[in-house]
Write a protein that holds these residues in place. Structure first.
Motif, PDB file in Angstrom:
ATOM      1  N   UNK A   1       7.612  20.158  13.671  1.00 49.83           N
ATOM      2  CA  UNK A   1       8.246  20.094  12.483  1.00 49.83           C
ATOM      3  C   UNK A   1       7.983  18.593  11.879  1.00 49.83           C
ATOM      4  N   UNK A   2       7.438  19.019  10.428  1.00 48.44           N
ATOM      5  CA  UNK A   2       6.904  17.809  10.013  1.00 48.44           C
ATOM      6  C   UNK A   2       7.237  17.224   8.768  1.00 48.44           C
ATOM      7  N   UNK A   3       7.252  16.140   8.565  1.00 44.81           N
ATOM      8  CA  UNK A   3       7.607  15.441   7.283  1.00 44.81           C
ATOM      9  C   UNK A   3       6.490  14.519   6.851  1.00 44.81           C
ATOM     10  N   UNK A   4       6.213  14.627   5.591  1.00 46.35           N
ATOM     11  CA  UNK A   4       4.881  13.990   5.062  1.00 46.35           C
ATOM     12  C   UNK A   4       5.145  13.207   3.766  1.00 46.35           C
ATOM     13  N   UNK A   5       4.537  12.196   3.498  1.00 44.62           N
ATOM     14  CA  UNK A   5       4.326  11.413   2.119  1.00 44.62           C
ATOM     15  C   UNK A   5       2.925  11.251   1.906  1.00 44.62           C
ATOM     16  N   UNK A   6       2.489  11.203   0.646  1.00 49.56           N
ATOM     17  CA  UNK A   6       1.140  10.839   0.196  1.00 49.56           C
ATOM     18  C   UNK A   6       1.330   9.833  -1.043  1.00 49.56           C
ATOM     19  N   UNK A   7       0.178   9.174  -1.037  1.00 55.58           N
ATOM     20  CA  UNK A   7       0.000   8.510  -2.244  1.00 55.58           C
ATOM     21  C   UNK A   7      -1.563   7.856  -2.488  1.00 55.58           C
ATOM     22  N   UNK A   8      -1.640   7.846  -3.833  1.00 58.97           N
ATOM     23  CA  UNK A   8      -3.179   7.325  -3.958  1.00 58.97           C
ATOM     24  C   UNK A   8      -2.944   5.631  -4.015  1.00 58.97           C
ATOM     25  N   UNK A   9      -3.792   5.132  -3.539  1.00 61.70           N
ATOM     26  CA  UNK A   9      -3.633   3.494  -3.372  1.00 61.70           C
ATOM     27  C   UNK A   9      -4.993   3.006  -4.162  1.00 61.70           C
ATOM     28  N   UNK A  10      -4.762   2.133  -4.959  1.00 59.66           N
ATOM     29  CA  UNK A  10      -5.929   1.756  -6.053  1.00 59.66           C
ATOM     30  C   UNK A  10      -6.860   0.856  -5.369  1.00 59.66           C
ATOM     31  N   UNK A  11      -7.380   1.164  -4.258  1.00 58.43           N
ATOM     32  CA  UNK A  11      -8.446   0.308  -3.482  1.00 58.43           C
ATOM     33  C   UNK A  11      -9.482   1.340  -2.947  1.00 58.43           C
ATOM     34  N   UNK A  12     -10.552   0.809  -2.570  1.00 61.46           N
ATOM     35  CA  UNK A  12     -11.398   1.796  -1.906  1.00 61.46           C
ATOM     36  C   UNK A  12     -10.628   1.918  -0.345  1.00 61.46           C
TER      37      UNK A  12
ATOM     38  N   UNK B   1       1.457   9.811  12.146  1.00 56.50           N
ATOM     39  CA  UNK B   1       0.148   9.912  11.826  1.00 56.50           C
ATOM     40  C   UNK B   1      -0.319   9.321  10.423  1.00 56.50           C
ATOM     41  N   UNK B   2      -1.131   8.439  10.142  1.00 54.90           N
ATOM     42  CA  UNK B   2      -1.371   7.816   9.003  1.00 54.90           C
ATOM     43  C   UNK B   2      -2.764   7.838   8.710  1.00 54.90           C
ATOM     44  N   UNK B   3      -3.064   8.340   7.489  1.00 48.55           N
ATOM     45  CA  UNK B   3      -4.541   8.667   7.336  1.00 48.55           C
ATOM     46  C   UNK B   3      -4.869   8.135   5.899  1.00 48.55           C
ATOM     47  N   UNK B   4      -6.293   7.580   5.889  1.00 43.09           N
ATOM     48  CA  UNK B   4      -6.914   6.786   4.578  1.00 43.09           C
ATOM     49  C   UNK B   4      -7.780   7.779   4.256  1.00 43.09           C
ATOM     50  N   UNK B   5      -8.063   8.264   3.221  1.00 43.84           N
ATOM     51  CA  UNK B   5      -9.225   9.189   2.792  1.00 43.84           C
ATOM     52  C   UNK B   5      -9.781   8.637   1.434  1.00 43.84           C
ATOM     53  N   UNK B   6     -11.043   8.203   1.507  1.00 41.69           N
ATOM     54  CA  UNK B   6     -11.648   7.520   0.144  1.00 41.69           C
ATOM     55  C   UNK B   6     -11.797   8.859  -0.770  1.00 41.69           C
ATOM     56  N   UNK B   7     -11.352   8.692  -1.830  1.00 42.23           N
ATOM     57  CA  UNK B   7     -11.467   9.665  -3.163  1.00 42.23           C
ATOM     58  C   UNK B   7     -11.834   8.537  -4.634  1.00 42.23           C
ATOM     59  N   UNK B   8     -13.259   8.878  -4.643  1.00 45.84           N
ATOM     60  CA  UNK B   8     -13.690   8.011  -5.906  1.00 45.84           C
ATOM     61  C   UNK B   8     -13.192   6.679  -5.723  1.00 45.84           C
ATOM     62  N   UNK B   9     -13.624   6.003  -4.955  1.00 49.01           N
ATOM     63  CA  UNK B   9     -13.273   4.308  -4.963  1.00 49.01           C
ATOM     64  C   UNK B   9     -11.811   4.145  -4.790  1.00 49.01           C
ATOM     65  N   UNK B  10     -10.793   5.234  -4.773  1.00 50.48           N
ATOM     66  CA  UNK B  10      -9.222   4.952  -4.342  1.00 50.48           C
ATOM     67  C   UNK B  10      -9.046   5.564  -2.895  1.00 50.48           C
ATOM     68  N   UNK B  11      -8.028   5.346  -2.504  1.00 45.49           N
ATOM     69  CA  UNK B  11      -7.567   5.734  -1.170  1.00 45.49           C
ATOM     70  C   UNK B  11      -6.491   6.573  -1.038  1.00 45.49           C
TER      71      UNK B  11
END
Lengths: 46, 132
Positions: free
Chosen positions: A11-22, B81-91
């Motif tokens: 049973x899963x909860x999740x969040x996603x976010x784009x982080x502006x660094x490589x 679970x924490x994941x970090x995926x590279x997408x066009x210079x962002x993560x």
């Protein structure tokens, strides 16, 4: 946030976010050392 | 040493402000101890004790409170679970909490998982932008 209860045995909860660094900022590509107590990656800088 | 920077600055993003984090130990390897205390503005304390199951620098961290260090079982609540995926210079950062049963998932949601982890992700973003 999303919740997943249907076809999985967990049973899963999740969040996603784009982080502006490589992703390399987070230590990708296996060329860094883990924190103290960890096993250094081969070739890691001293 | 960017991974180390991320770990060393974990207290800046791990739990939503105004809560603070004290790291007792984070032994970042499979089976390594993960122990932290989160403190709230009104004296609340929430201790976390578990182990890392998988550590792939820059890509993936999996931990659980189903065990303490030395593979000592305890009443489980979740696998994180924490994941970090590279997408066009962002993560793309993804935080996942898997539970053994539906009641625990709902309990976690009621504890503020959605808002809390969204704030945590935003704080991680801010720390990442402030590359020191």
């Amino acid at each position: 946030m999303s919740a997943e209860t249907a076809s999985q045995p967990w049973f899963e909860l999740s969040v996603k976010r784009m982080v502006d660094v490589p992703a390399t900022w987070f230590g990708g590509h296996g060329s860094i050392a883990l924190s103290s107590g960890g096993v250094p990656t081969p070739g890691a800088p001293k | 040493m960017v991974w180390r920077a991320w770990i060393d600055r974990l207290v800046e993003w791990w739990c939503p402000n105004p809560w603070s984090t004290e790291v007792i130990e984070n032994d970042m390897r499979a089976g390594g101890r993960s122990a932290m205390i989160m403190r709230g503005p009104n004296g609340e304390e929430s201790a976390m004790e578990g182990v890392f199951l998988e550590v792939v620098p820059g890509e993936r961290v999996v931990c659980t409170n189903a065990f303490t260090a030395g593979w000592v079982p305890q009443t489980p609540f979740m696998v994180g679970i924490m994941t970090f995926n590279d997408e066009d210079g962002k993560t793309r950062f993804t935080g996942i909490a898997r539970h053994w049963d539906e009641a625990s998932m709902h309990e976690h949601a009621a504890m503020g998982f959605g808002d809390g982890w969204a704030i945590v992700a935003a704080q991680l973003d801010a720390v990442a932008r402030d590359k020191r």
